[in-house]
Design a protein around this motif. Sequence first.
Motif, PDB file in Angstrom:
ATOM      1  N   LEU A 127       1.017  -1.112  -0.025  1.00  0.00           N
ATOM      2  CA  LEU A 127       0.115   0.134   0.031  1.00  0.00           C
ATOM      3  C   LEU A 127       0.940   1.127  -0.045  1.00  0.00           C
ATOM      4  N   ILE A 128       1.951   1.300   0.751  1.00  0.00           N
ATOM      5  CA  ILE A 128       2.776   2.401   0.858  1.00  0.00           C
ATOM      6  C   ILE A 128       3.548   2.630  -0.603  1.00  0.00           C
ATOM      7  N   GLU A 129       3.971   1.676  -1.017  1.00  0.00           N
ATOM      8  CA  GLU A 129       4.759   1.671  -2.369  1.00  0.00           C
ATOM      9  C   GLU A 129       3.758   1.950  -3.460  1.00  0.00           C
ATOM     10  N   ARG A 130       2.377   1.535  -3.316  1.00  0.00           N
ATOM     11  CA  ARG A 130       1.441   1.997  -4.210  1.00  0.00           C
ATOM     12  C   ARG A 130       1.379   3.540  -4.300  1.00  0.00           C
ATOM     13  N   PHE A 131       1.190   3.993  -3.152  1.00  0.00           N
ATOM     14  CA  PHE A 131       1.045   5.517  -2.887  1.00  0.00           C
ATOM     15  C   PHE A 131       2.342   6.285  -3.575  1.00  0.00           C
ATOM     16  N   ASP A 132       3.407   5.875  -3.044  1.00  0.00           N
ATOM     17  CA  ASP A 132       4.891   6.551  -3.515  1.00  0.00           C
ATOM     18  C   ASP A 132       4.834   6.519  -5.022  1.00  0.00           C
ATOM     19  N   SER A 133       4.352   5.399  -5.561  1.00  0.00           N
ATOM     20  CA  SER A 133       4.430   5.565  -7.097  1.00  0.00           C
ATOM     21  C   SER A 133       3.339   6.209  -7.734  1.00  0.00           C
ATOM     22  N   ARG A 134       2.231   6.248  -7.112  1.00  0.00           N
ATOM     23  CA  ARG A 134       1.175   6.994  -7.657  1.00  0.00           C
ATOM     24  C   ARG A 134       1.501   8.467  -8.097  1.00  0.00           C
ATOM     25  N   PHE A 135       2.444   8.961  -7.140  1.00  0.00           N
ATOM     26  CA  PHE A 135       2.748  10.196  -7.087  1.00  0.00           C
ATOM     27  C   PHE A 135       4.121  10.614  -7.402  1.00  0.00           C
ATOM     28  N   SER A 136       5.032   9.751  -7.718  1.00  0.00           N
ATOM     29  CA  SER A 136       6.562   9.915  -8.018  1.00  0.00           C
ATOM     30  C   SER A 136       6.644  10.734  -9.144  1.00  0.00           C
ATOM     31  N   ASN A 137       5.898  10.926 -10.027  1.00  0.00           N
ATOM     32  CA  ASN A 137       5.975  11.367 -11.458  1.00  0.00           C
ATOM     33  C   ASN A 137       5.588  13.063 -11.287  1.00  0.00           C
ATOM     34  N   GLY A 151      -1.388  14.144  -1.244  1.00  0.00           N
ATOM     35  CA  GLY A 151      -1.634  13.041  -1.970  1.00  0.00           C
ATOM     36  C   GLY A 151      -2.902  12.252  -1.491  1.00  0.00           C
ATOM     37  N   PHE A 152      -3.040  12.237  -0.019  1.00  0.00           N
ATOM     38  CA  PHE A 152      -4.356  11.675   0.533  1.00  0.00           C
ATOM     39  C   PHE A 152      -5.447  12.528   0.097  1.00  0.00           C
ATOM     40  N   LEU A 153      -5.415  13.906   0.331  1.00  0.00           N
ATOM     41  CA  LEU A 153      -6.517  14.532  -0.180  1.00  0.00           C
ATOM     42  C   LEU A 153      -7.059  14.250  -1.652  1.00  0.00           C
ATOM     43  N   ILE A 154      -6.073  14.090  -2.413  1.00  0.00           N
ATOM     44  CA  ILE A 154      -6.395  13.667  -3.830  1.00  0.00           C
ATOM     45  C   ILE A 154      -6.996  12.452  -3.936  1.00  0.00           C
ATOM     46  N   VAL A 155      -6.373  11.325  -3.374  1.00  0.00           N
ATOM     47  CA  VAL A 155      -6.893   9.876  -3.597  1.00  0.00           C
ATOM     48  C   VAL A 155      -8.503  10.039  -3.156  1.00  0.00           C
ATOM     49  N   THR A 163     -13.755   9.050  -9.693  1.00  0.00           N
ATOM     50  CA  THR A 163     -13.074   9.623 -10.991  1.00  0.00           C
ATOM     51  C   THR A 163     -11.528   9.307 -10.868  1.00  0.00           C
ATOM     52  N   ASN A 164     -10.703   9.775 -11.802  1.00  0.00           N
ATOM     53  CA  ASN A 164      -9.110   9.771 -11.843  1.00  0.00           C
ATOM     54  C   ASN A 164      -8.807  10.932 -12.205  1.00  0.00           C
ATOM     55  N   VAL A 165      -7.573  11.604 -11.331  1.00  0.00           N
ATOM     56  CA  VAL A 165      -7.360  12.984 -11.722  1.00  0.00           C
ATOM     57  C   VAL A 165      -5.946  12.914 -12.708  1.00  0.00           C
ATOM     58  N   SER A 166      -5.334  11.798 -12.991  1.00  0.00           N
ATOM     59  CA  SER A 166      -4.303  11.591 -13.397  1.00  0.00           C
ATOM     60  C   SER A 166      -4.110  12.428 -14.657  1.00  0.00           C
ATOM     61  N   ASN A 167      -5.128  12.943 -15.429  1.00  0.00           N
ATOM     62  CA  ASN A 167      -5.087  13.561 -16.687  1.00  0.00           C
ATOM     63  C   ASN A 167      -5.120  15.230 -16.124  1.00  0.00           C
ATOM     64  N   THR A 168      -4.765  15.464 -15.182  1.00  0.00           N
ATOM     65  CA  THR A 168      -4.803  16.847 -14.710  1.00  0.00           C
ATOM     66  C   THR A 168      -3.372  16.903 -13.874  1.00  0.00           C
ATOM     67  N   GLN A 247     -17.570  19.805  -2.141  1.00  0.00           N
ATOM     68  CA  GLN A 247     -17.724  21.192  -2.437  1.00  0.00           C
ATOM     69  C   GLN A 247     -16.452  21.737  -3.109  1.00  0.00           C
ATOM     70  N   TRP A 248     -15.764  20.749  -3.583  1.00  0.00           N
ATOM     71  CA  TRP A 248     -14.454  21.039  -4.365  1.00  0.00           C
ATOM     72  C   TRP A 248     -14.328  20.335  -5.695  1.00  0.00           C
ATOM     73  N   ARG A 249     -13.938  21.318  -6.714  1.00  0.00           N
ATOM     74  CA  ARG A 249     -13.371  20.443  -7.936  1.00  0.00           C
ATOM     75  C   ARG A 249     -11.966  20.255  -8.028  1.00  0.00           C
ATOM     76  N   PHE A 250     -11.532  19.509  -8.989  1.00  0.00           N
ATOM     77  CA  PHE A 250     -10.205  19.385  -8.918  1.00  0.00           C
ATOM     78  C   PHE A 250      -9.784  19.623 -10.638  1.00  0.00           C
ATOM     79  N   THR A 251      -8.936  20.692 -10.741  1.00  0.00           N
ATOM     80  CA  THR A 251      -8.644  21.184 -11.909  1.00  0.00           C
ATOM     81  C   THR A 251      -7.149  21.304 -12.276  1.00  0.00           C
ATOM     82  N   ASP A 252      -6.715  21.766 -13.432  1.00  0.00           N
ATOM     83  CA  ASP A 252      -5.368  22.373 -13.328  1.00  0.00           C
ATOM     84  C   ASP A 252      -4.710  23.310 -12.414  1.00  0.00           C
TER      85      ASP A 252
END
Length: 258
Positions: A127-137, A151-155, A163-168, A247-252
Motif C-alpha cells: 500500500l505504501i509503495e503503491r501510494f509513492d508510485s502514484r505520485f512519484s512523477n 496525496g491523501f486529499l487527492i485520493v 473519478t481519476n485525476v491523472s489527466n490533470t 464542495q471542491w472541484r479538481f482542475t489544473d
Amino acid sequence: MWNSKIHSGIAAVALLSLALAPQVWAQESGGEVDSFNRSLGLEGMGTDLASVEHELEHGTPVNTPETPNEPSGKKAPREKRAPVQRTQSFSDLAFHSNPSVTNTVRAYYVSHMNAATMVNYPSYDSLIERFDSRFSNYGYSRNNIGDAFAGFLIVAWEIVHDTNVSNTPEGIRRARVAVGQILEKRGKAAALTPEKKQKMAELLKCLAELGAEQAKRARQSNNQADLEKTKSQLTKSLGNIGINLYQWRFTDRGFVKI
C-alpha cells in the motif's frame, strides 16, 4: 464479513479527528499524543486551502482588503500582481525514513486487520509503495508529511467523486504546493519529530490506498453500500478539518472551491 472489518480498520487507523492508538505512540513523551489534525495543524484547513489556491493563481489571497478610495471618492484600481512563485522543496516537512518506525506502524496496521483481510488485500508495504508510485512523477517526495497529506486529499477526492485525476498533472503538482505552503506556514507539522512525521505520513498513505482498493472492489462488484461506507469514512475525517470534498472541484489549478 471481512469487508466490515476493513471499514472499522479504516476508522481505527486514521480518522483525522481521533488520537492515534497508544501502541503506536507509546514511546512519545508521556505516552500521550494530540489528535491527528491538531498535531499537524490542520484545523480550518478548508479555508486556508481556498485562499492559498487563489493566491497561487492570482497573486492575492481570497480575502484581500478593499483598495483605499481616491480623493475623488472613487476606488483606486487594484494593482494586479503576478501569481505567487513559492519554493517547492518544503524541507521543513521532510524526514529521513527509519525502518524501525515503519515496523512499528506496520504492526499497528496488522493488529487492526483480520486474517482474511491480510490474505485478500495488499500488504502494508504494498500500500505504501503503491501510494509513492502514484505520485512519484509529480514531484512528490516519499519522505515528506506535506506531500503525504496532499496525496491523501487527492485520493480521497477521487474516491468520493468516482473519478481519476491523472489527466490533470498540473493540478496534482499545484495541490502539493498549496498544502505544503499551508503546513509550513502553520508550523506545527514542521515542528514534529522525524519519527512523528514518518508515522503520520505512512498512516495517511496506507489509509488512502486502502480506501482506493476498497472503493475499486466495491465498484467492480456493484456493491453500492460498501462504496458509500468507504466514502463516508473519508468525508467524515476530512469534514472535521473543514474540508467537504463534495464542495471542491479538481482542475489544473488544483483544488477549486465550488
